[in-house]
Every structure is written in structure tokens, then in C-alpha cells.
Scaffold this motif. Structure first.
Motif, mmCIF file in Angstrom:
data_model
loop_
_atom_site.group_PDB
_atom_site.id
_atom_site.type_symbol
_atom_site.label_atom_id
_atom_site.label_comp_id
_atom_site.label_asym_id
_atom_site.label_seq_id
_atom_site.Cartn_x
_atom_site.Cartn_y
_atom_site.Cartn_z
ATOM 1 N N VAL A 61 0.846 -1.192 0.000
ATOM 2 C CA VAL A 61 0.000 0.000 0.000
ATOM 3 C C VAL A 61 0.882 1.243 0.000
ATOM 4 O O VAL A 61 2.053 1.200 0.367
ATOM 5 C CB VAL A 61 -0.949 0.049 1.218
ATOM 6 C CG1 VAL A 61 -1.839 -1.175 1.273
ATOM 7 C CG2 VAL A 61 -0.166 0.203 2.520
ATOM 8 N N ILE A 62 0.298 2.351 -0.411
ATOM 9 C CA ILE A 62 0.968 3.647 -0.349
ATOM 10 C C ILE A 62 0.597 4.318 0.965
ATOM 11 O O ILE A 62 -0.588 4.522 1.258
ATOM 12 C CB ILE A 62 0.554 4.540 -1.530
ATOM 13 C CG1 ILE A 62 1.106 3.977 -2.845
ATOM 14 C CG2 ILE A 62 1.038 5.976 -1.329
ATOM 15 C CD1 ILE A 62 0.650 4.736 -4.073
ATOM 16 N N ALA A 77 1.132 5.797 -9.270
ATOM 17 C CA ALA A 77 0.542 5.803 -7.931
ATOM 18 C C ALA A 77 -0.906 5.323 -7.958
ATOM 19 O O ALA A 77 -1.372 4.674 -7.006
ATOM 20 C CB ALA A 77 0.636 7.196 -7.320
ATOM 21 N N GLU A 81 -3.055 0.530 -4.021
ATOM 22 C CA GLU A 81 -3.952 0.941 -2.932
ATOM 23 C C GLU A 81 -3.265 2.007 -2.081
ATOM 24 O O GLU A 81 -2.067 1.931 -1.811
ATOM 25 C CB GLU A 81 -4.287 -0.279 -2.060
ATOM 26 C CG GLU A 81 -5.160 0.058 -0.855
ATOM 27 C CD GLU A 81 -5.333 -1.121 0.090
ATOM 28 O OE1 GLU A 81 -5.735 -0.882 1.252
ATOM 29 O OE2 GLU A 81 -5.067 -2.273 -0.323
ATOM 30 N N GLN A 82 -4.040 3.009 -1.669
ATOM 31 C CA GLN A 82 -3.494 4.069 -0.832
ATOM 32 C C GLN A 82 -4.262 4.137 0.484
ATOM 33 O O GLN A 82 -5.491 4.100 0.485
ATOM 34 C CB GLN A 82 -3.577 5.415 -1.539
ATOM 35 C CG GLN A 82 -2.824 5.442 -2.875
ATOM 36 C CD GLN A 82 -2.714 6.841 -3.454
ATOM 37 O OE1 GLN A 82 -2.570 7.807 -2.716
ATOM 38 N NE2 GLN A 82 -2.782 6.952 -4.777
ATOM 39 N N ARG A 85 -5.062 9.715 3.675
ATOM 40 C CA ARG A 85 -4.285 10.565 4.574
ATOM 41 C C ARG A 85 -5.164 11.111 5.702
ATOM 42 O O ARG A 85 -6.379 11.215 5.578
ATOM 43 C CB ARG A 85 -3.653 11.721 3.801
ATOM 44 C CG ARG A 85 -2.662 11.255 2.749
ATOM 45 C CD ARG A 85 -1.815 12.390 2.265
ATOM 46 N NE ARG A 85 -1.089 12.068 1.037
ATOM 47 C CZ ARG A 85 -0.169 12.845 0.496
ATOM 48 N NH1 ARG A 85 0.116 14.015 1.059
ATOM 49 N NH2 ARG A 85 0.442 12.488 -0.606
#
Length: 384
Positions: A61-62, A77, A81-82, A85
Motif C-alpha cells: 500500500v501507499i 501511484a 492501494e493508498q 491521509r
């Protein structure tokens, strides 16, 4: 076909046996993509590796990736998966920071974390992003991360003197040394300047100003050399660790290592300075060795020895004191253990038996030590 009976130890596969006997991994692996300037491809290379590993089935994951508006980086990017934030309000403004708790809750195999030197906004768990990385590694999650060489604490003053740019965000040197693997994202200065002019790094309006300041060719050459030096150090540390683990006694060395053998004689400081010049000339590390032969020293000699050791530390040398009745034997053992490539001895203008004993000691050292360049420096004897 029948099924495998895993309850019978004799029927376990080699992979199952390996998993059983392999030591349990206690912390995450830390891989650092190091660059010498913005735009050399650190984040792009990190994302490219992550995508390849994701395609092989690894859970990646990011945590945070900064695309800086670069389309090709953003396209990569989007394929991963991110972890969303975390939004933090500070003085009426909402900031987005990496969500450390979200990553720890998600518990992927690998997380991508850009720009290690970043300072977190007030209200975050940690002041610096690299401290977040330490928590992730402690949770046994692997980290792929990026940073530029100018943000290493010991390098920042040199970069500031070369470029005139104040480096406000840094990471401690020990963090870089802790990396299990360092990969340099590299471009020639000319290629990087071409990317700048095309607008691949910054917008074209900003690019010309950058090329006239931080991105001047001389600056880029110096920054690139600093980055290459750090990668070389990392390779040498990895090689040393491998040789120690495998108990390999062959005299391999990636970087030159210069050792200076000192005593309680005040002229030892001249030897240390000479060794420092040799180390600088060959781009190597400086070691200083004192052999303690258990002879009682006068108070004045103790003070002189302490001053010599402090002088060595001021010259950024690694200082070692070892016990030994024979200086030649102790020095030879030290050369083998630390894989020294150059050693500096002092020689006073002595005569008679003392001269014979000195040359006998040198011959004994040469007989015991592996291939090493020996520098014998004449010292003026102290007056009685």
C-alpha cells in the motif's frame, strides 16, 4: 491423487521445513531510494518496484507519495492501494499527513513512504516522518522510502556551502545507516537539466529559475558525488556484515580503510594527520589504533595519550584500543578484523638495538597481516 499428510514430519515439503526452522522476522525491512536532487526518479523507481512486487502477489500500500504534479508518477501511484491521509487542522488551515495509525491497522506487507525528511504538522503523533517509519518497521512491516542526499544531517552543511541553499529538514545519519538496502536513483546532471527544461520536474516557468540556482551543473555534480559516496558506504557495510556472518577471512574491501597506529608519544598527532590526508586522498575511512601492552604510563604520558585520542576523534576517526603484548601481532589482527587497506606506523630516528627491534616488529607485522599498504613515517624523537 491422495492428499499430503502434514501431520507426518517425514512428509513435510522443503518449503515447510524452511518455514519451520527459519528465524522469525522481528522487524520490517527498510529499503531506501536515495537521490541527489529533485527529479532524478526516486519516487518513480520506488513505485515501479512496488507495482512489480504487487503483480507477484505481495500486499503493498501507499502510505504517502508526493507526485508534485508529475503525470507519469501520478499514473503509477493510481495503480496501488493508498491508505487515506489524515486531515489535521492547524491555525485554521487543514493539512493532510500520512495516517500512521491507519497503516498499522491495515497491516500490509509493505508500505511506501515518500520524503523521509518531511516535518509533520503540529498535532501529529511524531514530529518527523522518519519517526513514523520507525513505528512501521517496529510493527514488522517492510518500508520502501525516498529522500535526497542533502537531507542527511552530516551532509546538509556541505550542501549549503556548495549551493547556498539552506537545508531546513534533515534526518539523522544513523537512520540512513540502518537501511537494509540503499538504491541510488541516478541521472547524469546533463540529463536532469534536460528534464528540467522540458518541464518534467517543475513547470517551465519555474524551471529556468531553478537551472540558474540550485540546478546549476556544478551543484549537481557535487550533489551526485555526495550521494554516490553514501551508496558506496552502504555497500561496504553490507559486504562487511555478509563477510562477518559467513566468517569469510579474505581481504575484500569496497572502500579504502586507513589505520594509524599511535602511542603516548605527542608526535602521534602528526601520524594521525598524515593518516587523515591519506584517507581523504583515497576517499576512505580513518581508523586509529592504540595497543595497550599493560606497561605503566607516567601521568604525563597518560595525558598525552588522551590528547592523541581526542585529536583522532576530532579528525572523525574511529578509535580503537586493544590489549596485546606484541604491537605487531595486535596490529596485524586489527588489520584482518577491520579489513584495513592502508596502515601508518611512526619511526623515530633510533640506532643500535632499538633500531633492530623496530625493524623486527615491522617484519613480524608483514608476515602476519594480509595484503595491506604500509606507510612508515619518520618522527623526530622527543628530547629527554
Amino acid at each position: 491423487m491422495g492428499t499430503r499428510d502434514n501431520s507426518n514430519p517425514a512428509l513435510k515439503s522443503p518449503e515447510e521445513w524452511l518455514e519451520k526452522v527459519a528465524p522469525e522476522k522481528m522487524r520490517g525491512t527498510f529499503k531506501l531510494f536515495l537521490g541527489y536532487a529533485p527529479g532524478v526518479g526516486k519516487t518513480y523507481n520506488m513505485l515501479s518496484e512496488a507495482i512489480r512486487r504487487h503483480q507477484r502477489g505481495e500486499d503493498i500500500v501507499i502510505g504517502v507519495v508526493e507526485t508534485h504534479g508529475r503525470p507519469r508518477t501520478a499514473e503509477l501511484a493510481e495503480q496501488l492501494e493508498q491508505v487515506p491521509r489524515r486531515r489535521i487542522e492547524y491555525k485554521g488551515v487543514v493539512f493532510e499527513e500520512m495516517d500512521l495509525d491507519g497503516i498499522l491497522t491495515r497491516r500490509p506487507q509493505i508500505v511506501l513512504i515518500d520524503e523521509l525528511a518531511h516535518s509533520n504538522i503540529e498535532g501529529s503523533k511524531h514530529r518527523k516522518r522518519y519517526e513514523d517509519v520507525l513505528d512501521v518497521l517496529a510493527a514488522n512491516i517492510d518500508v520502501l522510502a525516498t529522500m535526497n542526499v542533502q537531507h542527511i544531517e552530516s551532509v546538509a552543511p556541505t550542501v549549503q556551502s556548495v549551493t547556498g541553499v539552506i537545508i531546513r529538514e534533515t534526518v539523522p545519519d544513523w537512520l540512513v545507516q540502518r537501511a537494509d538496502e540503499i538504491v541510488m536513483a541516478d541521472l547524469t546532471p546533463e540529463a536532469l537539466q534536460t528534464r528540467m527544461r522540458r518541464g518534467d520536474v517543475y513547470g517551465t516557468a519555474r524551471a529556468e529559475k531553478a537551472l540558474a540556482n540550485f540546478f546549476r551543473r556544478g551543484n549537481l555534480i557535487a550533489l551526485r558525488e555526495l550521494a554516490l559516496q553514501h551508496v558506496t558506504k552502504a555497500v561496504d557495510r553490507t559486504l562487511t556484515a555478509y563477510m562477518d556472518a559467513k566468517r569469510i577471512e579474505a581481504h575484500w574491501a569496497v572502500r579504502e580503510r586507513v589505520a594509524v597506529c599511535i602511542s603516548s608519544n605527542s608526535s602521534s598527532q602528526m601520524l594521525i594527520a598524515r593518516g587523515a590526508r591519506v584517507a581523504e586522498g583515497v576517499g576512505g575511512e580513518l581508523f586509529v589504533l592504540h595497543v595497550d601492552d599493560d606497561e605503566d604510563l607516567l601521568e604525563e604520558e597518560k595525558a598525552t595519550l588522551a590528547a592523541n585520542i581526542q585529536f583522532a576523534r576530532n579528525m572523525d576517526a574511529q578509535v580503537f584500543t586493544v590489549k596485546g603484548k606484541s604491537i605487531a601481532h595486535a596490529a596485524a589482527s586489527f588489520v584482518r578484523e577491520k579489513r584495513i587497506t592502508h596502515i601508518v606506523f611512526g619511526r623515530t630516528a633510533v640506532h643500535g638495538l632499538r633500531k633492530y627491534l623496530y625493524y623486527w616488529a615491522i617484519q613480524h607485522f608483514l608476515k602476519e597481516s594480509p595484503n595491506v599498504d604500509v606507510h612508515i613515517v619518520t618522527q623526530h624523537p622527543e628530547r629527554e
